[in-house]
Design a protein around this motif. Sequence first.
Motif, PDB file in Angstrom:
ATOM      1  N   GLN A 216     -17.285  16.239   6.445  1.00 19.83           N
ATOM      2  CA  GLN A 216     -16.729  17.733   6.156  1.00 19.83           C
ATOM      3  C   GLN A 216     -15.755  17.843   7.624  1.00 19.83           C
ATOM      4  O   GLN A 216     -14.656  18.538   7.367  1.00 19.83           O
ATOM      5  N   ARG A 217     -16.405  17.434   8.621  1.00 18.53           N
ATOM      6  CA  ARG A 217     -15.320  17.652   9.746  1.00 18.53           C
ATOM      7  C   ARG A 217     -14.231  17.029   9.876  1.00 18.53           C
ATOM      8  O   ARG A 217     -13.195  17.609  10.287  1.00 18.53           O
ATOM      9  N   TYR A 218     -14.015  15.751   9.268  1.00 14.72           N
ATOM     10  CA  TYR A 218     -12.808  14.962   9.130  1.00 14.72           C
ATOM     11  C   TYR A 218     -12.203  15.128   7.692  1.00 14.72           C
ATOM     12  O   TYR A 218     -11.165  14.421   7.260  1.00 14.72           O
ATOM     13  N   GLU A 219     -12.438  16.108   6.983  1.00 10.48           N
ATOM     14  CA  GLU A 219     -11.804  16.395   5.466  1.00 10.48           C
ATOM     15  C   GLU A 219     -11.927  15.295   4.744  1.00 10.48           C
ATOM     16  O   GLU A 219     -10.659  14.872   4.328  1.00 10.48           O
TER      17      GLU A 219
ATOM     18  N   GLY B 107      -3.595   8.444  13.268  1.00 17.29           N
ATOM     19  CA  GLY B 107      -4.037   9.564  14.068  1.00 17.29           C
ATOM     20  C   GLY B 107      -5.650   9.929  13.571  1.00 17.29           C
ATOM     21  O   GLY B 107      -6.491  10.330  14.419  1.00 17.29           O
ATOM     22  N   ARG B 108      -5.906   9.893  12.354  1.00 18.29           N
ATOM     23  CA  ARG B 108      -7.157  10.280  12.032  1.00 18.29           C
ATOM     24  C   ARG B 108      -8.085   9.221  12.420  1.00 18.29           C
ATOM     25  O   ARG B 108      -9.436   9.534  13.033  1.00 18.29           O
TER      26      ARG B 108
ATOM     27  N   THR C  78     -12.598   7.757  16.521  1.00 18.86           N
ATOM     28  CA  THR C  78     -13.164   6.976  17.633  1.00 18.86           C
ATOM     29  C   THR C  78     -13.320   7.731  18.823  1.00 18.86           C
ATOM     30  O   THR C  78     -14.188   7.538  19.729  1.00 18.86           O
ATOM     31  N   GLN C  79     -12.379   8.613  19.261  1.00 24.60           N
ATOM     32  CA  GLN C  79     -12.607   9.517  20.452  1.00 24.60           C
ATOM     33  C   GLN C  79     -13.619  10.340  20.677  1.00 24.60           C
ATOM     34  O   GLN C  79     -14.443  10.716  21.251  1.00 24.60           O
TER      35      GLN C  79
END
Length: 442
Positions: A76-79, A106-107, A112-113
């Motif tokens: 959910q955080r990353y849609e 970008g996603r 990763t970060q």
Amino acid sequence: MTRLTPLVSILILLFLYSGCSRDPLQEPIVKSIPKTPENQSSKNAPLQNLPIESSNELIVQFKQGVSTVQKQAIRQRYEVKTYQTCNCSNQQIEKWEFKEGIDIEGRKGQITQDDVGIESVDNEFSYLMEAVTTGWIPYSQSPDLIRSRTKANNAGITIAILDTGIHLQKLPVSTPFLYNPGRNTTTLHTDIRVRRNQSPFVQSSQRPRTPCSYNGQTEISGWDFVNHDFDTFDDHGHGTKVANVIITNMENEQINNYQILPVKVMNDQGKGSYFDLICGYIYASKKESVSIINMSFGWYNTPFVLLPKLMSENTHITHITSAGNSNKNTDFYPHYPSAYPFDNIIAVGSFNEGKDGKVSFSNYGRNSVDFLSLGTAVPIEDNLGDISYAYGTSFAAPFVAVKAAKHKIDFNETPLEITNRIYTNGTPVSFPTFTKYNVIVE
């Protein structure tokens, strides 16, 4: 190849991907021109089998211990629009699909970060095998047919073949040779070194093992990760030829304490997805007694992350890979997975019919290709006794897989020791092979 730490390995793979300024090695002299290989191309032709990356999909590996609830929160955080898990293997691996138009790199960088329960993230891509189709009409192999070819008990070692599947009725054998997922009687001892005059086989537990089940399908022998079922029917033809070479040469070596695990990861057009390959690899590597995995396929230029990570972690498995058919120096035009710099990977090119040079189509490289074997006019006998001939490094690799199997059975050696023994027992040649070891494997 020298064993490398994961960090050094990643740096090397990134270096290979970015290219290098050194001049390539002198091109080898080709003394005979074979019949058409899987995909004959000249040394100056552009690379044909480049990976095609998905614009809205990623593959993620969760860290150990991440719960189902936590996974859902991360999605959910990353849609994440939809997700897919691997059949029969590892619930840590998922393929995520995002909405169209997303900045996928970008996603990927954001995931990763953030470091929120994700161990690795990689691109999804498709690749095409350097081979032509057979025109076989797809059909279903009945459970009874598969069971009739499955061994009652596994013994010795298991060779997994990641490929297009196996057409059981096209092979010249009707005796059981397939891996039985249910129960073992004897396996190679992998915990201690077998000393002289000791048997390399030990009795293993008689407890049953649970076969894979998915969507009402239950594993009989192997799994089809393309169609998500138990029937690993080869609707392309390539995997059957690879299996044919292994079975024929195991018989020539008088080896019968083995079984083959078919893993279908490519479709009827020879096309595969990275996610299916990852799932199939995990499935095979987790099977008890799998000591050798034959991988007669590949792509160029981009190493990616997950597959080399998994292969480097399975230090007990000898991976036999085909070097590719573009007549390229893969030290400078890397071909994967054969060019991954790990000592449990053996990369195989092909010599010519006269055994006095590299065949015209075979890739080569003094750091990235280990041996040359027979990959031209390879005889393939079918169930009717008719013989056809196969061309390509795909069919050189299984010759070396058989040698690796023999050494594993006889000496229970590590992948690096097996490589060195293949070199020691290889046929020295006077012509330059342009490989790491200047011998051919027959």
